[in-house]
Design an enzyme around this catalytic site. Structure first.
Site, PDB file in Angstrom:
ATOM      1  CB  SER A 140      -0.887   0.004   1.257  1.00 51.85           C
ATOM      2  OG  SER A 140      -1.498   1.268   1.461  1.00 51.85           O
ATOM      3  CE1 TYR A 153      -4.178  -2.069   5.361  1.00 52.66           C
ATOM      4  CE2 TYR A 153      -3.391  -0.039   4.341  1.00 52.66           C
ATOM      5  CZ  TYR A 153      -3.871  -1.328   4.218  1.00 52.66           C
ATOM      6  OH  TYR A 153      -4.046  -1.888   2.971  1.00 52.66           O
TER       7      TYR A 153
END
Length: 255
Positions: A140, A153
């Protein structure tokens, strides 16, 4: 993509979204696919839709014995594991650090980070014995950036990027191809959670900004196929957020 015919891929987080789309796409290219997720009913339904080249194996990637069993059952069914797609991941609950729940924060670490390491550890003995194999870690932009409410995250994706680099350094000269894939925002259930949080600019994005899961599946197929173009990304993250990346994956540019 013909070189994928007859290969076997394990896809974690295969009950929906990117994982389910990847299982379907790789099978369409001739792969055997092993669908792994905690949701037995969901992966069994998808596997039945795909057909004889698919198997559903319930697995919690946060538990190493589950991942060992996943690899073992895949080998029993198909005889080899050529590709591992470390796709399983969590982002919920989204919260600022001072409001976060330590147990829930730790659960995200168990899935997003330890789940990737467990995948490495469980499959590498087989891949090293054969002298070949591909591992793709779903990454990501959060791996290299900071976003409010996403400390769990961002931290885990940064760690996964480091695992990609370490894996390539240790194993790249032994026939093991390891790389990450940073797809950008994808139209999956995760975006529903992000939207509901109302935290940081990603939650404010229009739904049209998100790419379909099928685009990510095609990028995974591109990376799974050894080539000069794909191998340029060994040990790092490939991104679909640029026109050049989309073109390499055989996708049209987004307007």
């Amino acid at each position: 993509m013909n070189s994928l015919s007859g290969k076997t891929a394990i896809i974690t987080g295969a009950s929906r979204g990117v994982g389910a789309a990847t299982a379907r796409h790789l099978e369409s290219l001739g792969c055997n696919v092993s669908l792994a997720a905690r949701s037995r009913e969901a992966i069994e339904q998808i596997a039945s839709e795909i057909g004889a080249k698919a198997v559903a194996i319930p697995c919690d990637v946060a538990t190493y014995s589950d991942v060992e069993t996943l690899v073992g059952k895949t080998l029993e069914r198909f005889g080899s594991v050529d590709i591992l797609v470390n796709n399983a991941g969590l982002i919920d609950p989204i919260s600022r650090i001072e409001d976060s729940d330590p147990a829930e924060w730790s659960t995200v670490v168990d899935v997003n980070l330890k789940g990737v390491y467990y995948g490495y550890r469980a499959v590498l003995g087989h891949m090293l014995q054969r002298g070949s194999g591909t591992i793709i870690n779903i990454s990501s932009g959060a791996a290299t950036g900071a976003l409010e409410g996403w400390s769990h995250y961002c931290a885990t994706k940064a760690a996964v990027l480091s695992l990609t680099k370490c894996g390539h350094k240790e194993l790249g000269d032994q026939g093991i191809r390891i790389m990450g894939l940073s797809p950008g925002t994808v139209a999956t259930d995760m975006q529903i959670q992000i939207k509901a949080s109302g935290i940081n600019p990603v939650s404010q994005l229009d739904p049209d900004a998100h790419i379909p899961a099928e685009d990510v599946a095609k990028a995974i197929a591109f990376l799974s196929t050894p080539s000069q173009e794909a191998d340029a990304f060994l040990g790092t993250d490939f991104t679909l957020k640029t026109p050049e990346g989309r073109a390499l994956a055989g996708l049209e540019a987004r307007v």
